[in-house]
Design a protein around this motif. Structure first.
Motif, PDB file in Angstrom:
ATOM      1  N   UNK A  59     -17.411  12.426  38.066  1.00  0.00           N
ATOM      2  CA  UNK A  59     -16.734  11.508  38.979  1.00  0.00           C
ATOM      3  C   UNK A  59     -15.884  10.473  38.244  1.00  0.00           C
ATOM      4  N   UNK A  60     -15.735  10.600  36.914  1.00  0.00           N
ATOM      5  CA  UNK A  60     -15.032   9.540  36.189  1.00  0.00           C
ATOM      6  C   UNK A  60     -14.082  10.024  35.106  1.00  0.00           C
ATOM      7  N   UNK A  61     -14.400  11.102  34.408  1.00  0.00           N
ATOM      8  CA  UNK A  61     -13.608  11.505  33.238  1.00  0.00           C
ATOM      9  C   UNK A  61     -12.402  12.332  33.665  1.00  0.00           C
ATOM     10  N   UNK A  62     -11.200  11.835  33.326  1.00  0.00           N
ATOM     11  CA  UNK A  62      -9.962  12.489  33.738  1.00  0.00           C
ATOM     12  C   UNK A  62      -9.404  13.439  32.682  1.00  0.00           C
ATOM     13  N   UNK A  63     -10.071  13.578  31.556  1.00  0.00           N
ATOM     14  CA  UNK A  63      -9.571  14.411  30.465  1.00  0.00           C
ATOM     15  C   UNK A  63      -9.251  15.817  30.961  1.00  0.00           C
ATOM     16  N   UNK A  64      -8.022  16.234  30.781  1.00  0.00           N
ATOM     17  CA  UNK A  64      -7.583  17.533  31.277  1.00  0.00           C
ATOM     18  C   UNK A  64      -8.347  18.667  30.616  1.00  0.00           C
ATOM     19  N   UNK A  65      -8.763  18.501  29.373  1.00  0.00           N
ATOM     20  CA  UNK A  65      -9.429  19.585  28.656  1.00  0.00           C
ATOM     21  C   UNK A  65     -10.766  19.966  29.290  1.00  0.00           C
ATOM     22  N   UNK A  66     -11.399  19.039  30.013  1.00  0.00           N
ATOM     23  CA  UNK A  66     -12.635  19.382  30.713  1.00  0.00           C
ATOM     24  C   UNK A  66     -12.392  20.424  31.795  1.00  0.00           C
ATOM     25  N   UNK A  92     -14.656  15.910  40.873  1.00  0.00           N
ATOM     26  CA  UNK A  92     -14.024  15.326  42.058  1.00  0.00           C
ATOM     27  C   UNK A  92     -13.013  14.247  41.683  1.00  0.00           C
ATOM     28  N   UNK A  93     -12.993  13.808  40.443  1.00  0.00           N
ATOM     29  CA  UNK A  93     -11.959  12.886  39.978  1.00  0.00           C
ATOM     30  C   UNK A  93     -10.774  13.725  39.532  1.00  0.00           C
ATOM     31  N   UNK A  94      -9.539  13.365  39.908  1.00  0.00           N
ATOM     32  CA  UNK A  94      -8.384  14.153  39.473  1.00  0.00           C
ATOM     33  C   UNK A  94      -8.171  14.034  37.977  1.00  0.00           C
ATOM     34  N   UNK A  95      -7.590  15.053  37.397  1.00  0.00           N
ATOM     35  CA  UNK A  95      -7.307  15.038  35.967  1.00  0.00           C
ATOM     36  C   UNK A  95      -6.057  14.206  35.680  1.00  0.00           C
ATOM     37  N   UNK A  96      -5.900  13.846  34.414  1.00  0.00           N
ATOM     38  CA  UNK A  96      -4.673  13.163  33.995  1.00  0.00           C
ATOM     39  C   UNK A  96      -3.450  14.008  34.313  1.00  0.00           C
ATOM     40  N   UNK A  97      -3.577  15.324  34.155  1.00  0.00           N
ATOM     41  CA  UNK A  97      -2.452  16.213  34.438  1.00  0.00           C
ATOM     42  C   UNK A  97      -2.055  16.153  35.909  1.00  0.00           C
TER      43      UNK A  97
END
Length: 392
Positions: free
Chosen positions: A130-137, A149-154
């Motif tokens: 619910x918090x980490x936006x790192x696209x690699x995840x 459920x948190x959107x990615x940086x991308x």
């Protein structure tokens, strides 16, 4: 009229009987949060609520319980904080031993460690980021037991890039801070500009350590003059340190976007359409403040579980995961269209509001950005881009 009333009474009786016949389902959820001290910033105008995230999960719990009490569901939510320097691995192991559903609020590397620990322990637990936006995840580092459920940086960067294409702002400049999160967002912005055929004409780093409250009017024009001419200035300042001092102090009078000015967020207090005002008011009443993006991600995680439990009648994590990733799952998220999970990397598909502090400007995906399956997949990593094999 009497016939209609009789029909309503019969229908209500059938509903009550069906609800009473439901096998009781207990759903215990843990909100596991790594407490991270905020970095020092130039301004103290933006205090971070201590319940940012848990407050959204609590509202989701209340929504689930409202529906669940008629269906034999017993919902519970426990907040577990891991202090700075404490043993994150031990906290993860402790929760995996008791709970099948864990919402993770932590830096990306710790979320990844939690997913790996669950897999190594043979745990069937379903984890939701619910918090980490790192696209690699959502790409090469994806894990089959981890949804987002948190959107990615991308996704956030692609939303802005679509806006620039629509506005024909084709020449872009960028100022990036030195914090790790600033650099990650700057990288996502560069990738999105390239994806949508926009030009990054110039960029520079923010290296000042002076008090901008006194010197911004003198320093910012000197920093931005060498950037030349551009249509919009992107600012990557995810810790909200210096970005506020860029606006209206640039050498060239141009729009500012990114972390300040025109921003793309998973949620914003100015979103009021599509029934969002009702969600905003309920959150305000419950927590005494406005709903922030992390609150919304936590609320969406709880509601996704609630929707899956209601539709399947099960609290088995494997059953719920399969349903949430399947074609029948939909979540009404107050963003104008149903939210669904991408089956190739576990990311919640969601529109991205493009806002300034006082109003909603647009919502991505914007009109004209088409996709062969789902227009929401124009935001972030599409199936062919993700490189995630864990979900195959």
């Amino acid at each position: 009229m009497h016939g209609i009333l009789r029909g309503l009474v019969v229908a209500f009786g059938l509903f009550v009987s069906a609800a009473a016949a439901q096998t009781p389902v207990a759903v215990e959820v843990t909100y596991l949060r790594q407490v991270v001290p905020p970095p020092p910033t130039l301004s103290n105008l933006d205090p971070r609520p201590e319940d940012r995230g848990p407050a959204g999960a609590a509202l989701g719990l209340s929504d689930n319980a409202t529906t669940g009490r008629f269906l034999g569901q017993d919902w519970s939510l426990e907040l577990v904080d891991v202090a700075p320097g404490a043993d994150w691995a031990a906290a993860v192991a402790d929760r995996l031993a008791t709970d099948a559903f864990v919402l993770l609020d932590a830096p990306a590397e710790q979320i990844l460690a939690a997913a790996d620990a669950a897999q190594a322990a043979g745990s069937a637990a379903l984890l939701i980021n619910v918090s980490a936006e790192a696209t690699d995840l959502r790409a090469g580092s994806c894990r089959a037991n981890l949804l987002h459920t948190v959107p990615s940086l991308a996704m956030r960067a692609d939303a802005l890039a679509q806006m620039f294409v629509k506005k024909r702002w084709e020449e872009i400049a960028l100022i990036a801070g030195q914090n790790t999160s600033d650099q990650a967002y700057a990288a996502a912005l560069r990738a999105s500009l390239a994806k949508f055929g926009l030009g990054l004409e110039a960029e520079t780093d923010w290296t000042f350590d002076a008090d901008m409250r006194r010197s911004a009017a003198a320093e910012v024009p000197l920093l931005t003059q060498p950037l030349g001419d551009y249509d919009v200035l992107l600012v990557a300042d995810e810790v909200h340190d210096f970005g506020r001092y860029i606006l209206y102090n640039t050498w060239a009078p141009r729009p500012v976007a990114g972390s300040e000015g025109l921003t793309a967020e998973g949620w914003a207090p100015v979103v009021e359409q599509w029934g969002a005002a009702q969600l905003q008011s309920r959150f305000q009443e419950a927590s005494g403040r406005q709903m922030l993006p992390r609150d919304y991600a936590a609320w969406a995680a709880m509601r996704s579980l609630g929707e899956a439990v209601t539709r399947t009648g099960s609290a088995d994590p494997a059953t719920l995961r399969d349903y949430m990733l399947g074609p029948d799952f939909e979540l009404a998220g107050f963003l104008g269209r149903p939210l669904t999970f991408r089956p190739w990397n576990g990311q919640l598909r969601q529109p991205i509001p493009i806002v300034h502090p006082r109003a909603l400007v647009a919502q991505a995906p914007l009109e004209g950005f088409l996709h062969q399956v789902n227009e929401l997949d124009t935001l972030g990593l599409d199936r062919g881009e993700a490189g995630c094999t864990a979900f195959e």
